[in-house]
Design an enzyme around this catalytic site. Structure first.
Site, PDB file in Angstrom:
ATOM      1  N   SER A  62     -48.932 -30.159  36.802  1.00  0.00           N
ATOM      2  CA  SER A  62     -48.521 -30.881  38.003  1.00  0.00           C
ATOM      3  C   SER A  62     -47.153 -30.474  38.545  1.00  0.00           C
ATOM      4  O   SER A  62     -46.742 -30.964  39.600  1.00  0.00           O
ATOM      5  CB  SER A  62     -48.528 -32.386  37.728  1.00  0.00           C
ATOM      6  OG  SER A  62     -49.850 -32.842  37.498  1.00  0.00           O
ATOM      7  N   GLU A  72       0.786  -1.224   0.000  1.00  0.00           N
ATOM      8  CA  GLU A  72       0.000   0.000   0.000  1.00  0.00           C
ATOM      9  C   GLU A  72       0.828   1.289   0.000  1.00  0.00           C
ATOM     10  O   GLU A  72       0.362   2.313  -0.480  1.00  0.00           O
ATOM     11  CB  GLU A  72      -0.959  -0.002   1.204  1.00  0.00           C
ATOM     12  CG  GLU A  72      -2.016  -1.080   1.164  1.00  0.00           C
ATOM     13  CD  GLU A  72      -2.962  -0.918  -0.019  1.00  0.00           C
ATOM     14  OE1 GLU A  72      -3.261   0.220  -0.406  1.00  0.00           O
ATOM     15  OE2 GLU A  72      -3.384  -1.960  -0.585  1.00  0.00           O
TER      16      GLU A  72
END
Length: 770
Positions: A467, A187
């Site tokens: 239950s 770069e």
């Protein structure tokens, strides 16, 4: 004529003088305007760059796995854990994040990780296994023995900023030198020599691109790229380019190359994950390779550097051929500049892309659990802090248990729907798994499709619990040992109760039968509705309500008779809190998902310690839990004992609601509690009882988790008495069964030991006196 000529000349001179003055004025104005603009830009750069405060997502971690001699974990399970963390299998580990496995041995090098209580250093660890247990742990990298090793925790998700950027900051000193070299090579070769712009580089890039007929190099310096990402838009105009050049010069004037490069490495855009932008090389390493930046190979670093030119165009998941070509170009340029030797370059060029299928930290992973984490965090933190401060949140999630639960749900629901001819996706599920000792939520299921982020049934689906409420009724009775014990006779007879609205409530037993006088232990083991209602009405509904509140039910409880059979609507998480108190022997421990929170630098902010209080008498709880083991051994959950005989005793209770709309099971051993609910979102009958539905899922999960059997050591004040024919007998009687009783309220009637005859009817046994 001469006079006219002189006047004309004087006129021209005055005109030229005026123009010159005007130009001078324009120049001065332009100079001051330009200077003012540059000064303003200089101020902006210094203010914004120095005050640059990235919005960092909170990082959410699972529990760290602690290894020590004697730990029950198989070598296969540990290998799976390492693989989920991105560890790579090699012949011999040489760097952190690698492991080798052969026979009963496993060798690995763990990663350095900063926990809330200090740094866990990297070590070379050798483990020896004996079956599904660690036999020995040896630190090959140090002379001192290490009793416990913590592996770095799994990153399970992030809480993102509103602008949807993901970023993991990397300090400059932690940046691999190879990454710096790669960026310079590709770069900006003159980065350390230029002053923000590189005229030579611009000319060189233009010449190379013309010569090759393709865009192989760019003219912008790293400084210019940073300016563009930091301050400017992506539009291509002369004005933007002019600003870029001026701001680059100013940035270089004020800041060092190291500061600029560090900012660039953390800011550059390197990909997209849905709506999330991937910024910085630290995040990109996790996103593409599921590994930290400092563990990447040459070829992997080269691939990331190649993405700088065009993250979408060179996306290795979408365009692997382009990505490989770009990567290889980066490697060749590094070789050209001497950053790599020929051997390193050839190895990198021949390497596969080795891209992870998907990032391990995706927020789609365990979304139901992460939703509960967020809700609990919001009690102590502002939403903005969670999205921007880079908090590190250490949770209680056990990924191994979570994966087991998800697999069991997926496979069992498929079979249940097939067996009943139901359309795929008809039955839904929710579940919670907790640690009994700490109240930590180890796994959570909110939907049959684990990646779904919609309705979280574990937290928000309030359903009648059926239950599952009965243990609270019997616990209330057993808390009055002068009136009730396991042998107390209950009337399983028809009940008709006129309610406040004028209607009559007439419950039935599930089997439609009436069983007459039965002992209390038989009533709960067989889940008889009529006996339970008779007992509940004797006790009084307000007392049952008080017991439920002591168990941790924190919502308004309606005082209707139907409460006794589970008309109370709770979410699976609320049921888990209720049963957590029972499994913890009467200690109420708030369920939690968070252990610790630290800031982005690792500084501890908050530790979520245990908050324990006793709310129920341990003696009554022990007897109730004993009866719940009888439910598993001989009652409605006996299929559990049949499938997992080696894990007994376990305690549990089935739950079924009217017309088989809801199927529940709550069960626990000594260390693990799990709650499972099955049903339909449209509230239509699912056709499943607690035993035929939820219990099968629960059993599938525990078959893999292997909970510790329940320890049935009576607390002080409880004694075990041998009972036969409803009366006490000799301790040596082989046909008698032991039942717990609270002293001094022991059964007074006794009988000689004799083998029970099938036709003998259980004798009536009424409450006794001392």
């Amino acid at each position: 004529m001469p006079r006219k000529s002189k006047r004309t000349q004087r006129s021209h001179k005055r005109s030229n003088s005026a123009r010159g003055l005007w130009l001078l004025q324009m120049f001065i104005i332009f100079f001051f305007c330009s200077a003012t603009y540059v000064i303003w830009m200089d101020h902006r750069i210094r203010t914004e760059f120095e005050g640059k405060r990235w919005s960092l997502p909170a990082r959410v971690y699972a529990r760290p796995l602690e290894l020590y001699s004697g730990l029950k974990i198989s070598r296969h399970a540990l290998v799976q854990e390492l693989q989920s963390l991105g560890y790579h299998r090699v012949q011999r580990p040489s760097t952190p994040g690698e492991y080798a496995s052969a026979g009963e041995k496993l060798e690995f090098i763990n990663r350095t990780f900063e926990f809330w209580d200090g740094v866990e250093p990297s070590r070379r660890i050798l483990l020896r296994f004996a079956g599904d247990q660690i036999l020995d742990l040896e630190d090959l990298s140090g002379a001192e023995p290490v009793p416990v090793v913590r592996i770095d925790p799994l990153l399970i998700g992030k809480i993102y900023p509103e602008h949807k950027e993901d970023r993991a900051l990397v300090a400059y000193e932690d940046v691999p030198q190879l990454l710096v070299d790669s960026l310079i090579a590709v770069e900006d070769r003159h980065f350390f020599n230029h002053f923000g712009i590189d005229p030579v580089g611009i000319l060189r890039a233009g010449w190379v691109n013309i010569r090759t007929g393709s865009i192989r190099q760019g003219g912008s310096t790293l400084t210019q790229q940073l300016i563009k990402n930091f301050f400017l838009s992506q539009e291509r105009t002369f004005w933007r380019k002019f600003n870029e050049l001026i701001m680059s010069l100013l940035l270089e004037w004020h800041y060092s190359k190291r500061e600029i490069l560090s900012a660039y490495i953390n800011e550059v855009y390197l990909g997209q994950h849905g709506a999330l932008g991937i910024h910085g090389f630290g995040t990109a390493a996790e996103f593409y390779f599921s590994r930290p930046l400092n563990e990447l190979r040459v070829d992997q670093i080269a691939l990331l550097v190649g993405l700088v030119r065009g993250a979408s165009y060179y996306n290795p998941r979408s365009h692997p051929d382009r990505a490989r070509q770009r990567r290889n170009l980066v490697i060749e340029q590094m070789l050209e500049l001497g950053y790599l030797n020929a051997g390193q370059a050839n190895d990198a060029l021949s390497a596969s892309l080795d891209i992870a299928e998907s990032p391990g930290w995706s927020s789609a992973k365990y979304p139901a659990y992460q939703e509960l984490v967020r809700r609990q965090l919001l009690h102590d933190y502002q939403p903005e802090d969670l999205r921007t401060e880079g908090l590190r949140i250490f949770t209680t999630l056990d990924p191994h248990y979570q994966d087991i639960a998800e697999t069991a749900v997926r496979e069992r629901l498929f079979r249940l729907e097939q067996e009943r001819g139901l359309k795929k996706g008809t039955i839904q599920v929710a579940g919670v798994i907790t640690s009994i000792e700490t109240g930590e939520i180890l796994a959570l299921i909110g939907d049959r499709q684990e990646e779904i982020t919609g309705f979280n049934r574990a937290l928000d689906a309030r359903r009648p619990i059926g239950s599952l409420i009965k243990p609270a009724v019997y616990l209330t009775a057993l808390s009055q040992p002068d009136r009730y014990n396991v042998l107390s006779i209950l009337a399983d007879q028809p009940v008709s109760i006129k309610q406040k609205n004028g209607q009559t409530w007439e419950p039935k037993n599930y089997d439609g039968e009436v069983h007459g006088d039965i002992p209390l232990h038989s009533a709960i083991v067989n889940s008889y509705n009529l006996a339970t209602v008779q007992l509940g009405m004797q006790l009084g509904i307000p007392r049952i309500k008080t017991t439920l509140e002591q168990l941790g039910v924190d919502i308004k409880i309606p005082e209707y008779p139907s409460l006794l059979l589970g008309s109370l609507e709770l979410s699976p998480l609320q049921v888990a809190q209720m049963y957590q108190t029972m499994a913890s022997n009467g200690f109420q421990i708030p369920l939690r998902t968070i252990r610790e929170v630290s800031d982005k630098h690792g500084k501890p902010l908050q530790r979520f310690s245990l908050d324990i209080k006793r709310t129920i008498d341990s003696r009554a709880i022990f007897i109730t839990n004993f009866l719940l083991t009888e439910v598993v051994n001989n009652g409605t959950a006996r299929s559990l004992a049949a499938r997992l005989p080696a894990m007994m005793p376990l305690a549990g209770k089935t739950g079924t609601t009217d017309e088989l709309r809801d199927s529940w099971f709550a069960g626990f051993g000594d260390n693990i509690l799990a709650i499972i609910w099955l049903g339909r979102d449209d509230n239509q009958p699912a056709g499943l009882t607690g035993a035929s539905g939820a219990l099968t899922v629960w059993t599938d999960i525990m078959q893999k988790i292997n909970p510790q059997p329940l320890s049935l050591t009576p607390p002080e004040g409880v004694v075990m008495v041998k009972i036969i024919h409803g009366m006490r007998t000799q301790k040596e009687c082989p046909w008698a069964k032991s039942f717990p009783f609270i002293e001094p309220y022991l059964p007074q009637q006794s009988i000689q030991c004799e083998k029970p005859e099938p036709q003998i009817k259980f004798p009536a046994y009424r409450p006794w006196s001392l």
